[in-house]
Design a protein around this motif. Sequence first.
Motif, PDB file in Angstrom:
ATOM      1  N   HIS A 137      60.032 -23.117  51.589  1.00  0.00           N
ATOM      2  CA  HIS A 137      58.774 -23.617  50.784  1.00  0.00           C
ATOM      3  C   HIS A 137      57.297 -23.228  51.512  1.00  0.00           C
ATOM      4  CE1 HIS A 137      61.509 -27.019  49.377  1.00  0.00           C
ATOM      5  NE2 HIS A 137      61.731 -25.965  48.553  1.00  0.00           N
ATOM      6  N   TYR A 138      56.439 -22.986  50.844  1.00  0.00           N
ATOM      7  CA  TYR A 138      55.100 -22.668  51.220  1.00  0.00           C
ATOM      8  C   TYR A 138      54.156 -23.672  51.003  1.00  0.00           C
ATOM      9  CZ  TYR A 138      57.134 -17.883  51.042  1.00  0.00           C
ATOM     10  OH  TYR A 138      57.987 -16.671  51.172  1.00  0.00           O
ATOM     11  N   ASN A 173      57.526 -30.628  43.296  1.00  0.00           N
ATOM     12  CA  ASN A 173      56.759 -29.215  43.733  1.00  0.00           C
ATOM     13  C   ASN A 173      55.367 -29.627  44.506  1.00  0.00           C
ATOM     14  OD1 ASN A 173      58.568 -27.898  42.374  1.00  0.00           O
ATOM     15  ND2 ASN A 173      57.757 -28.329  40.255  1.00  0.00           N
ATOM     16  N   SER A 174      55.511 -30.319  45.504  1.00  0.00           N
ATOM     17  CA  SER A 174      54.224 -30.712  46.302  1.00  0.00           C
ATOM     18  C   SER A 174      53.986 -29.459  47.226  1.00  0.00           C
ATOM     19  CB  SER A 174      54.555 -32.140  47.011  1.00  0.00           C
ATOM     20  OG  SER A 174      55.608 -31.663  47.715  1.00  0.00           O
ATOM     21  N   TYR A 175      54.263 -28.149  46.899  1.00  0.00           N
ATOM     22  CA  TYR A 175      54.115 -27.315  47.857  1.00  0.00           C
ATOM     23  C   TYR A 175      53.494 -25.993  47.009  1.00  0.00           C
ATOM     24  CZ  TYR A 175      59.024 -27.127  46.519  1.00  0.00           C
ATOM     25  OH  TYR A 175      60.486 -27.375  45.893  1.00  0.00           O
ATOM     26  N   TYR A 176      52.999 -25.075  47.657  1.00  0.00           N
ATOM     27  CA  TYR A 176      52.208 -23.878  47.077  1.00  0.00           C
ATOM     28  C   TYR A 176      53.297 -22.812  46.326  1.00  0.00           C
ATOM     29  CZ  TYR A 176      49.164 -19.925  46.307  1.00  0.00           C
ATOM     30  OH  TYR A 176      48.566 -18.932  45.697  1.00  0.00           O
ATOM     31  N   ALA A 177      54.117 -22.636  46.936  1.00  0.00           N
ATOM     32  CA  ALA A 177      55.119 -21.634  46.405  1.00  0.00           C
ATOM     33  C   ALA A 177      56.458 -21.951  47.032  1.00  0.00           C
ATOM     34  CB  ALA A 177      54.843 -20.203  46.566  1.00  0.00           C
ATOM     35  N   SER A 178      57.614 -21.303  46.406  1.00  0.00           N
ATOM     36  CA  SER A 178      59.023 -21.309  46.911  1.00  0.00           C
ATOM     37  C   SER A 178      59.573 -20.091  46.575  1.00  0.00           C
ATOM     38  CB  SER A 178      59.771 -22.696  46.180  1.00  0.00           C
ATOM     39  OG  SER A 178      60.004 -22.180  44.934  1.00  0.00           O
ATOM     40  N   ALA A 179      60.694 -19.653  47.721  1.00  0.00           N
ATOM     41  CA  ALA A 179      61.144 -18.384  47.547  1.00  0.00           C
ATOM     42  C   ALA A 179      62.626 -18.718  47.802  1.00  0.00           C
ATOM     43  CB  ALA A 179      60.866 -17.476  48.691  1.00  0.00           C
TER      44      ALA A 179
END
Length: 257
Positions: A98-99, A112-118
């Motif tokens: 999580h970014y 989805n309280s983060y900028y991006a996910s991988a």
Amino acid sequence: MSNNVRQLADEYRIMKEVKAFMLRVIKKVLVCCLMMTLFSCGKKPQNIPHYNISKVFKTDSVTTVNVHINDRMTAAQLLLIAGKLKIDSAKIQNLDIHYLLPGNTDFSAGDNSYYASARYVKDNEVKPTDTLKDDNDNVVRLKIFGLSGERAKSLLALQPKEITGKNVLGRFIDDYNHTVIIPFNDPLDKKNELYIIEIDSTAKVVSATVPQKIIEDGAEKWLVTKNGDYITLKNNVLTQYAADGLGVPFNSIKSGI
């Protein structure tokens, strides 16, 4: 005397042949070195963007790493960070990342309280649509929820007429609604109330409220709905809470990011 001359001539010829042979060897070595140098320069090492690991949590099926980044990044930059984390965590089979942007919190109730996910995909789970790989050929599924840096700058630069002559307290991008939240005071308002508007990419107001100020345990909170949802404003960070969220925010945003 003639024998000595012939011997000297033979020695000279042999020396010339040896010298020519050595020159050919040296040329081949130089060509090989040049090719190796060119090959090594063909794939320049890429600078991995700065990041900080803020939290690691594990379940039976996956290990999730929270990573704080300094600014909005491209997919390629996020992938470089993912590749580095994968190398450092080689023994971890199922790795999720999580970014988080500055201001985002590790302790959030939001999905989805983060900028991006991988997420790294196991070999037996790879699908034809999985075309993204890191530098070590590992399949990655990357999803960017937040806005790009260019779009964010465009939103932050908007000047809606509603804030003309007002004391703006910050500009907070809501990455999931693609809007900007702007709290402000009116210097002519004797009540000194807080006003909050939310605008879209055309500077149109899509939401407006005058929250109610309350003090709990010495902390200043602003009720934004009749249900009891509230926000806090502190250190240029706007934090949003649901009434039934047990004090855990569902989102937090730093001004100007």
